[in-house]
Design a protein around this motif. Structure first.
Motif, PDB file in Angstrom:
ATOM      1  N   ALA A  41      18.129  -1.073  -5.998  1.00 12.10           N
ATOM      2  CA  ALA A  41      17.339  -1.039  -7.234  1.00 12.10           C
ATOM      3  C   ALA A  41      17.634  -2.195  -8.173  1.00 12.10           C
ATOM      4  O   ALA A  41      16.950  -2.365  -9.174  1.00 12.10           O
ATOM      5  N   GLU A  42      18.645  -2.978  -7.899  1.00 12.60           N
ATOM      6  CA  GLU A  42      19.034  -4.039  -8.820  1.00 12.60           C
ATOM      7  C   GLU A  42      17.904  -5.043  -9.025  1.00 12.60           C
ATOM      8  O   GLU A  42      17.277  -5.502  -8.075  1.00 12.60           O
ATOM      9  N   GLY A  43      17.653  -5.377 -10.299  1.00 13.72           N
ATOM     10  CA  GLY A  43      16.628  -6.346 -10.632  1.00 13.72           C
ATOM     11  C   GLY A  43      15.213  -5.798 -10.614  1.00 13.72           C
ATOM     12  O   GLY A  43      14.256  -6.544 -10.854  1.00 13.72           O
ATOM     13  N   LEU A  44      15.070  -4.494 -10.349  1.00 16.37           N
ATOM     14  CA  LEU A  44      13.747  -3.876 -10.305  1.00 16.37           C
ATOM     15  C   LEU A  44      13.461  -3.131 -11.601  1.00 16.37           C
ATOM     16  O   LEU A  44      14.321  -2.976 -12.450  1.00 16.37           O
TER      17      LEU A  44
ATOM     18  N   VAL B  52       0.602   4.058  -1.070  1.00 13.85           N
ATOM     19  CA  VAL B  52       1.245   4.962  -0.105  1.00 13.85           C
ATOM     20  C   VAL B  52       0.151   5.731   0.624  1.00 13.85           C
ATOM     21  O   VAL B  52      -0.324   6.769   0.128  1.00 13.85           O
ATOM     22  N   PRO B  53      -0.268   5.260   1.780  1.00 11.88           N
ATOM     23  CA  PRO B  53      -1.383   5.904   2.489  1.00 11.88           C
ATOM     24  C   PRO B  53      -1.081   7.339   2.914  1.00 11.88           C
ATOM     25  O   PRO B  53      -1.931   8.217   2.804  1.00 11.88           O
ATOM     26  N   GLU B  54       0.127   7.584   3.416  1.00 12.18           N
ATOM     27  CA  GLU B  54       0.485   8.905   3.922  1.00 12.18           C
ATOM     28  C   GLU B  54       1.376   9.608   2.901  1.00 12.18           C
ATOM     29  O   GLU B  54       2.508   9.202   2.663  1.00 12.18           O
ATOM     30  N   LYS B  55       0.849  10.677   2.306  1.00 12.55           N
ATOM     31  CA  LYS B  55       1.618  11.410   1.303  1.00 12.55           C
ATOM     32  C   LYS B  55       2.253  12.650   1.924  1.00 12.55           C
ATOM     33  O   LYS B  55       1.634  13.303   2.776  1.00 12.55           O
ATOM     34  N   PRO B  56       3.483  12.974   1.511  1.00 15.23           N
ATOM     35  CA  PRO B  56       4.094  14.208   2.009  1.00 15.23           C
ATOM     36  C   PRO B  56       3.345  15.434   1.498  1.00 15.23           C
ATOM     37  O   PRO B  56       2.673  15.391   0.463  1.00 15.23           O
TER      38      PRO B  56
ATOM     39  N   PRO C 167       8.342   9.015 -11.681  1.00 14.08           N
ATOM     40  CA  PRO C 167       8.996   7.702 -11.780  1.00 14.08           C
ATOM     41  C   PRO C 167       8.984   6.968 -10.441  1.00 14.08           C
ATOM     42  O   PRO C 167       9.054   7.597  -9.373  1.00 14.08           O
ATOM     43  N   ALA C 168       8.909   5.652 -10.502  1.00 14.60           N
ATOM     44  CA  ALA C 168       8.913   4.835  -9.283  1.00 14.60           C
ATOM     45  C   ALA C 168       9.563   3.495  -9.588  1.00 14.60           C
ATOM     46  O   ALA C 168       9.615   3.057 -10.743  1.00 14.60           O
ATOM     47  N   LEU C 169      10.048   2.849  -8.535  1.00 19.57           N
ATOM     48  CA  LEU C 169      10.643   1.513  -8.658  1.00 19.57           C
ATOM     49  C   LEU C 169       9.613   0.453  -8.299  1.00 19.57           C
ATOM     50  O   LEU C 169       8.914   0.569  -7.282  1.00 19.57           O
ATOM     51  N   TRP C 170       9.565  -0.580  -9.127  1.00 15.83           N
ATOM     52  CA  TRP C 170       8.557  -1.632  -8.945  1.00 15.83           C
ATOM     53  C   TRP C 170       9.210  -3.010  -8.930  1.00 15.83           C
ATOM     54  O   TRP C 170      10.179  -3.257  -9.627  1.00 15.83           O
ATOM     55  N   ASP C 171       8.615  -3.881  -8.149  1.00 19.40           N
ATOM     56  CA  ASP C 171       8.905  -5.305  -8.181  1.00 19.40           C
ATOM     57  C   ASP C 171       7.594  -5.998  -8.528  1.00 19.40           C
ATOM     58  O   ASP C 171       6.774  -6.281  -7.649  1.00 19.40           O
ATOM     59  N   GLY C 172       7.384  -6.206  -9.832  1.00 23.69           N
ATOM     60  CA  GLY C 172       6.086  -6.706 -10.272  1.00 23.69           C
ATOM     61  C   GLY C 172       5.017  -5.663 -10.020  1.00 23.69           C
ATOM     62  O   GLY C 172       5.122  -4.518 -10.457  1.00 23.69           O
ATOM     63  N   ASP C 173       3.983  -6.033  -9.255  1.00 19.35           N
ATOM     64  CA  ASP C 173       2.901  -5.108  -8.932  1.00 19.35           C
ATOM     65  C   ASP C 173       3.131  -4.382  -7.620  1.00 19.35           C
ATOM     66  O   ASP C 173       2.283  -3.593  -7.184  1.00 19.35           O
ATOM     67  N   ARG C 174       4.261  -4.632  -6.980  1.00 21.28           N
ATOM     68  CA  ARG C 174       4.530  -4.019  -5.670  1.00 21.28           C
ATOM     69  C   ARG C 174       5.414  -2.791  -5.827  1.00 21.28           C
ATOM     70  O   ARG C 174       6.483  -2.858  -6.428  1.00 21.28           O
ATOM     71  N   LEU C 175       4.949  -1.662  -5.318  1.00 20.36           N
ATOM     72  CA  LEU C 175       5.746  -0.443  -5.305  1.00 20.36           C
ATOM     73  C   LEU C 175       6.882  -0.603  -4.302  1.00 20.36           C
ATOM     74  O   LEU C 175       6.641  -0.829  -3.109  1.00 20.36           O
ATOM     75  N   VAL C 176       8.108  -0.495  -4.786  1.00 18.87           N
ATOM     76  CA  VAL C 176       9.274  -0.625  -3.912  1.00 18.87           C
ATOM     77  C   VAL C 176       9.727   0.729  -3.400  1.00 18.87           C
ATOM     78  O   VAL C 176      10.068   0.880  -2.221  1.00 18.87           O
ATOM     79  N   ALA C 177       9.735   1.711  -4.274  1.00 21.10           N
ATOM     80  CA  ALA C 177      10.240   3.015  -3.865  1.00 21.10           C
ATOM     81  C   ALA C 177       9.672   4.122  -4.742  1.00 21.10           C
ATOM     82  O   ALA C 177       9.506   3.955  -5.953  1.00 21.10           O
TER      83      ALA C 177
ATOM     84  N   VAL D  28      10.754   8.151  -4.466  1.00 23.46           N
ATOM     85  CA  VAL D  28      11.453   9.178  -3.711  1.00 23.46           C
ATOM     86  C   VAL D  28      10.585  10.416  -3.542  1.00 23.46           C
ATOM     87  O   VAL D  28      10.673  11.118  -2.536  1.00 23.46           O
ATOM     88  N   HIS D  29       9.713  10.697  -4.499  1.00 23.14           N
ATOM     89  CA  HIS D  29       8.872  11.888  -4.392  1.00 23.14           C
ATOM     90  C   HIS D  29       7.791  11.742  -3.331  1.00 23.14           C
ATOM     91  O   HIS D  29       7.280  12.737  -2.814  1.00 23.14           O
ATOM     92  N   LEU D  30       7.437  10.502  -3.027  1.00 26.50           N
ATOM     93  CA  LEU D  30       6.470  10.259  -1.961  1.00 26.50           C
ATOM     94  C   LEU D  30       7.143   9.889  -0.643  1.00 26.50           C
ATOM     95  O   LEU D  30       6.477   9.610   0.354  1.00 26.50           O
ATOM     96  N   GLY D  31       8.485   9.862  -0.660  1.00 26.07           N
ATOM     97  CA  GLY D  31       9.223   9.624   0.574  1.00 26.07           C
ATOM     98  C   GLY D  31       9.205   8.195   1.054  1.00 26.07           C
ATOM     99  O   GLY D  31       9.332   7.942   2.259  1.00 26.07           O
ATOM    100  N   VAL D  32       9.057   7.225   0.130  1.00 28.60           N
ATOM    101  CA  VAL D  32       9.044   5.819   0.547  1.00 28.60           C
ATOM    102  C   VAL D  32      10.148   5.062  -0.187  1.00 28.60           C
ATOM    103  O   VAL D  32      10.508   5.396  -1.316  1.00 28.60           O
ATOM    104  N   GLY D  33      10.687   4.035   0.495  1.00 27.96           N
ATOM    105  CA  GLY D  33      11.676   3.169  -0.132  1.00 27.96           C
ATOM    106  C   GLY D  33      13.048   3.794  -0.240  1.00 27.96           C
ATOM    107  O   GLY D  33      13.505   4.079  -1.349  1.00 27.96           O
TER     108      GLY D  33
END
Length: 446
Positions: A373-376, A389-393, A406-416, A418-423
């Protein structure tokens, strides 16, 4: 035989602190007649019981004489042999000044208190009566009219930072988020008898001119009290009514908490709490109206972190809509119902644009951290994240509510998310509200 103020003060301190007395406590002393009398009473009491006193004065900077008044308290503390600190606050000019000052006072005291777990304030029976009439004029219900507690647990604001320690302050910084207890040993005492005590012992004090300024609501109520007393409703009667309503408030809070134990749940997605609250729909409908309203108010504050309850009219309207199968938004939340549950979730519009650095607190409750998560940046998932996230749990909240997660972002790109199971590779922590990890406990915490 009439008890002396010293005896009454000692008895109340024993009730508030006993049976295992602390070795030291704090006093918040403004320099007014009530707080200076409390300082004098506490001085004599502490000498008998071998307890150290630490004194703090908050200089709100709202009047030209406030600094000199704080120095007067410092001189009296030096004469009595007690450590004293002056903490200064400057109003930003935004919002209600009295509310901002109250919040600042508690925050500054918490930063100052160090290892102290009890801090005394000098509210009196007159304060109870004045507050009762002020709130009665606003149409308050049981909670608003109920007396302030003689002991109140204060949980520091989530994510707050400790004040830099200074010489003469109580030592040791408590663990982050640790609570302290605000005690009011003078609630059973009258303002005039405290001033008589001051005059007898030649205790100095200052009269805040705003106490007689009709621009202030409390000053207007204070000026009206003699006329109210002539009608047979004196300060003691008003304070007694407030105290009885205080007992009723505690009973109603407990009933709501017990109902929450039975019918509420906190859903998860991918094993992580979503921050929502759900109530079994049929069980909620079967409750009495007062308990329903308390559960709804509590849920709105639990989910959004609001310090104040919403006004009665919009709250009652939302409750009516929920009971009839509808929903709506209020206090930063969205509420609705499905076949089996009533739910309260964070309103996506309330967190749109809200951001924080990874590891910092986001939306007053969420903290996302970890090596990945550093720098995000932490922002709401939003429509953009949902689309990435095409496939949702299966257990993720519906689209319209998931956008506030809440979600982690790098600019406009979704990095993670946890509730959607990505990153993978980051941690998600949801902080308690007012120190309570469970909703049922939160309902008892005010």
């Amino acid at each position: 035989m009439t008890e002396t103020l010293e005896t009454r003060f000692a008895s109340e301190m024993g009730r508030l602190l006993g049976p295992d007395f602390p070795s030291e406590i704090g006093l918040a002393v403004s320099g007014g007649g009530d707080s200076m009398a409390m300082l004098a009473l506490a001085h004599g009491w502490a000498r008998v019981f071998g307890i150290r006193l630490w004194v703090v004065t908050i200089d709100h900077g709202l009047r030209a004489d406030s600094a000199s008044e704080a120095e007067m308290v410092a001189r009296e503390c030096a004469l009595l042999g007690h450590s004293h600190a002056i903490l200064r606050w400057h109003w930003s000019g935004q919002g209600n000044v009295m509310d901002a000052a109250r919040r600042a006072r508690l925050r500054l005291i918490d930063g100052w208190r160090g290892r102290l777990v009890h801090v005394a304030m000098a509210h009196t029976r007159d304060d109870l009566a004045e507050t009762f009439l002020m709130r009665l004029a606003r149409g308050a219900g049981v909670d608003g009219l109920a007396a302030m507690k003689s002991a109140r647990r204060i949980v520091p604001e989530a994510g707050g930072t400790a004040e830099p320690r200074q010489a003469g302050w109580p030592p040791e910084v408590p663990a982050p988020g640790s609570a302290f207890t605000l005690i009011r040993p003078c609630l059973g005492m009258g303002r005039e008898e405290l001033r008589h005590y001051n005059r007898t012992l030649k205790v100095p004090w200052v009269d805040d001119p705003t106490n007689a300024d009709p621009d202030y609501e409390r000053a207007r109520i204070r000026a009206a009290l003699p006329a109210v007393a002539e009608a047979g409703i004196d300060v003691a009667a008003l304070a007694d009514a407030a105290n009885r309503l205080g007992r009723a408030r505690e009973a109603l809070k407990r009933r709501a908490s017990e109902a929450a134990e039975r019918i509420s749940s906190a859903p998860t997605s991918q094993g992580v709490p979503t921050g929502e609250l759900h109530f079994d729909r049929d069980s909620f409908a079967a409750l009495d109206r007062e308990t329903q309203a308390r559960l709804l108010v509590g849920a709105l504050r639990w989910v959004a972190g609001g310090d104040y309850k919403p006004r009665a009219a919009p709250l009652e309207a939302l409750l009516d809509r929920l009971l009839s199968g509808g929903g709506g938004t209020l206090a930063g939340c969205e509420a609705g119902c499905d076949r089996s549950a009533l739910w309260v979730a964070r309103e996506p519009a309330a967190v749109k644009g809200l951001s924080a650095a990874a590891g910092a607190l986001w939306d007053g409750r969420w903290r996302l951290s970890g090596s990945a998560a550093e720098g995000l940046e932490v922002r709401a998932l939003g429509e953009e994240g949902w689309q990435q996230v095409p496939e949702k749990p299966a257990d993720v909240p519906p689209h319209r509510r998931a956008r506030a997660l809440p979600a982690l972002w790098d600019g406009d790109r979704l990095v993670a998310s946890v509730h959607l199971g990505v990153g993978p590779g980051h941690d998600v922590e949801i902080l308690p509200r007012r120190g309570a990890n469970r909703f049922a406990d939160f309902l008892l915490s005010d």
